[in-house]
Design a protein around this motif. Structure first.
Motif, PDB file in Angstrom:
ATOM      1  N   ALA A   1       0.847  -1.202   0.000  1.00  0.00           N
ATOM      2  CA  ALA A   1       0.000   0.000   0.000  1.00  0.00           C
ATOM      3  C   ALA A   1       0.878   1.246   0.000  1.00  0.00           C
ATOM      4  O   ALA A   1       1.887   1.303   0.705  1.00  0.00           O
ATOM      5  CB  ALA A   1      -0.911  -0.014   1.226  1.00  0.00           C
ATOM      6  N   GLY A   2       0.511   2.220  -0.796  1.00  0.00           N
ATOM      7  CA  GLY A   2       1.227   3.495  -0.839  1.00  0.00           C
ATOM      8  C   GLY A   2       2.399   3.511  -1.790  1.00  0.00           C
ATOM      9  O   GLY A   2       3.025   4.559  -1.988  1.00  0.00           O
ATOM     10  N   SER A   3       2.684   2.364  -2.442  1.00  0.00           N
ATOM     11  CA  SER A   3       3.867   2.329  -3.317  1.00  0.00           C
ATOM     12  C   SER A   3       3.533   2.671  -4.770  1.00  0.00           C
ATOM     13  O   SER A   3       4.208   2.227  -5.695  1.00  0.00           O
ATOM     14  CB  SER A   3       4.581   0.983  -3.207  1.00  0.00           C
ATOM     15  N   ASP A   4       2.498   3.492  -4.937  1.00  0.00           N
ATOM     16  CA  ASP A   4       2.259   4.101  -6.248  1.00  0.00           C
ATOM     17  C   ASP A   4       2.947   5.465  -6.308  1.00  0.00           C
ATOM     18  O   ASP A   4       2.986   6.118  -7.342  1.00  0.00           O
ATOM     19  CB  ASP A   4       0.759   4.258  -6.524  1.00  0.00           C
ATOM     20  N   LYS A   5       3.539   5.876  -5.172  1.00  0.00           N
ATOM     21  CA  LYS A   5       4.258   7.153  -5.113  1.00  0.00           C
ATOM     22  C   LYS A   5       5.760   6.877  -5.134  1.00  0.00           C
ATOM     23  O   LYS A   5       6.243   6.134  -4.286  1.00  0.00           O
ATOM     24  CB  LYS A   5       3.927   7.906  -3.814  1.00  0.00           C
TER      25      LYS A   5
END
Ligand code: ASC
Length: 128
Positions: free
Chosen positions: A61-65
């Motif tokens: 989660a959150g590793s699209d940034k």
């Protein structure tokens, strides 16, 4: 576990890079750009089947940034993303089995299915 999103991104990208190299060499043989070597092809297919198990863990989660082409849609449509990843792993496993045999039609079919798994996921979940 990963330190942060960047760690997870590096991890999955390392695996995808190895998958792309091994798959690309098979593609060159399938397309007749280089001679078909059954032993090399089977090793490449086996490599991709093993490597296909690696990237999923890196989609935390959150590793699209960060330094990634992964779209946020991966996490909003997680069940579909997971199913596509599983289909890729299954197709890669079937290709590894086919590549140990001599049926060229079966090999080409299994190779095509695996490539469709790559593309099917990229079309929806990867920045172009
Ligand atoms: C490759 C590569 C992909 C897939 C895809 C198959 O060699 O880098 O992403 O094949 O193009 O359709």
């Amino acid at each position: 576990n990963f330190e942060d999103a960047n760690d997870a991104i590096k991890y999955r990208k390392a695996a995808f890079g190895l998958i792309a190299y091994n798959f690309g060499d098979m593609a060159a043989m399938i397309k007749g750009k280089k001679d078909f070597n059954a032993d090399v092809f089977a090793q490449r297919a086996s490599n991709v089947a093993a490597l296909s198990q690696i990237p999923h863990e890196g989609f935390i989660a959150g590793s699209d940034k960060g330094n990634t082409d992964a779209l946020a849609k991966i996490w909003s449509d997680k069940a579909d993303f997971d199913a596509k990843m599983t289909a890729f792993q299954e197709n890669a496993a079937k290709l590894a089995v086919a590549a140990k045999g001599t049926d060229q039609n079966q090999i080409k079919q299994a190779f095509g299915n695996t490539g469709q798994s790559c593309k099917g996921c990229h079309d929806v979940y990867k920045k172009d």
